[in-house]
Design a protein around this motif. Structure first.
Motif, short mmCIF file in Angstrom:
data_model
loop_
_atom_site.label_atom_id
_atom_site.label_comp_id
_atom_site.label_asym_id
_atom_site.label_seq_id
_atom_site.Cartn_x
_atom_site.Cartn_y
_atom_site.Cartn_z
N GLY A 99 0.67 -1.09 0.12
CA GLY A 99 -0.37 -0.12 -0.08
C GLY A 99 0.69 1.30 0.06
O GLY A 99 0.54 2.35 -0.01
N GLU A 100 2.23 1.52 0.24
CA GLU A 100 3.21 2.06 0.32
C GLU A 100 3.30 3.26 -0.83
O GLU A 100 3.43 2.51 -2.34
CB GLU A 100 4.19 2.21 0.59
N VAL A 101 2.74 4.56 -1.31
CA VAL A 101 2.88 5.30 -2.58
C VAL A 101 4.62 5.51 -3.15
O VAL A 101 5.38 5.75 -2.50
CB VAL A 101 2.26 6.52 -2.18
N PHE A 102 5.02 4.42 -4.18
CA PHE A 102 5.49 4.67 -4.91
C PHE A 102 6.44 6.59 -5.06
O PHE A 102 5.69 7.27 -5.58
CB PHE A 102 6.01 4.52 -6.14
N ARG A 103 7.47 6.75 -4.19
CA ARG A 103 7.58 8.52 -4.09
C ARG A 103 8.16 8.43 -5.47
O ARG A 103 7.61 10.26 -6.11
CB ARG A 103 8.99 8.71 -3.30
N ASN A 104 8.83 7.85 -6.74
CA ASN A 104 9.43 8.79 -8.05
C ASN A 104 7.84 8.34 -9.22
O ASN A 104 8.03 8.70 -10.35
CB ASN A 104 9.95 7.42 -8.30
N LYS A 105 6.94 8.05 -8.55
CA LYS A 105 5.59 8.16 -9.21
C LYS A 105 4.71 8.32 -9.27
O LYS A 105 3.51 9.32 -9.96
CB LYS A 105 5.34 6.35 -9.28
N LEU A 106 4.97 9.58 -7.54
CA LEU A 106 4.15 10.78 -7.65
C LEU A 106 4.51 12.17 -7.88
O LEU A 106 5.09 12.32 -6.76
CB LEU A 106 3.22 10.35 -6.29
N PRO A 107 4.22 13.06 -8.64
CA PRO A 107 4.60 13.92 -8.83
C PRO A 107 5.36 15.45 -7.71
O PRO A 107 6.15 15.51 -7.59
CB PRO A 107 4.38 15.23 -9.90
N VAL A 108 4.21 14.47 -6.57
CA VAL A 108 4.52 15.85 -5.66
C VAL A 108 5.19 15.33 -4.62
O VAL A 108 5.87 16.35 -3.99
CB VAL A 108 3.27 15.95 -4.88
N LEU A 109 5.69 13.89 -4.70
CA LEU A 109 6.54 13.71 -4.21
C LEU A 109 8.12 13.95 -4.69
O LEU A 109 9.21 13.75 -3.80
CB LEU A 109 6.94 11.62 -3.55
N ALA A 110 7.74 13.00 -5.79
CA ALA A 110 9.40 12.44 -6.36
C ALA A 110 10.39 14.57 -6.21
O ALA A 110 11.08 14.30 -6.73
CB ALA A 110 8.73 12.48 -7.86
N GLN A 111 9.34 15.66 -6.49
CA GLN A 111 9.81 16.82 -6.50
C GLN A 111 9.30 17.46 -5.43
O GLN A 111 8.97 18.39 -5.29
CB GLN A 111 9.07 17.40 -7.89
N TRP A 112 9.53 16.96 -4.18
CA TRP A 112 9.18 17.58 -2.69
C TRP A 112 10.01 18.70 -3.10
O TRP A 112 11.16 18.90 -2.72
CB TRP A 112 8.90 16.74 -2.06
N ASN A 113 9.71 19.34 -2.30
CA ASN A 113 9.90 20.79 -1.69
C ASN A 113 9.71 21.25 0.01
O ASN A 113 8.11 20.79 -0.50
CB ASN A 113 9.71 21.71 -2.73
#
Length: 146
Positions: A99-113
């Motif tokens: 159930g974990e969200v893949f960080r690299n597949k969700l833009p808000v997590l992949a491009q986190w600031n």
């Protein structure tokens, strides 16, 4: 992060950022299709959060309420939170075993600031549910969990 009138950049400490998010979540300010709050109200470090997302209309998710867990580690908000669905669902950015969200597949997590927050993550996930690649995917029975 805040900028003063003189242009000086001030880094908002972790707990201040999380207190602001907690207040926003408790008051229901913002997008009403998502909600969030602390798992344990006595957690002074504000590490573990519950989140909910109301499935978007016109999708296989319509009318469903999805539950998530959000872990804001010691380096939050400089590092993105770890997000995991408790409610089972079929979506391209979610590990189908955990159930974990893949960080690299969700833009808000992949491009986190550090200006992003829990609400932005939940809204991004809801938007992803409505995306062409996810809106029609067959979903597990309602009420099943990872």
């Amino acid at each position: 992060m805040m900028t003063t009138a003189t242009g000086e950049v001030i880094m908002v400490p972790r707990n201040f950022k999380l207190l602001e998010e907690l207040e926003k979540g408790e008051k229901g300010v913002g997008d009403h299709s998502v909600s969030f709050g602390l798992v344990d109200g006595d957690d002074i470090f504000m590490t573990d959060w519950n989140g909910t997302i109301l499935g978007p209309n016109g999708t296989q998710h319509e009318g469903r309420l999805y539950t998530l867990r959000i872990h804001c580690g010691e380096e939050y908000p400089d590092r993105c939170p770890v997000v995991r669905f408790v409610s089972k669902l079929n979506m391209g950015c979610v590990d189908q075993r955990s159930g974990e969200v893949f960080r690299n597949k969700l833009p808000v997590l992949a491009q986190w600031n550090r200006n992003y927050g829990i609400e932005q993550v939940l809204v991004a996930l809801r938007n992803e549910m409505a995306s062409p690649s996810n809106r029609r995917l067959q979903q597990p029975s309602e009420g099943t969990e990872f």
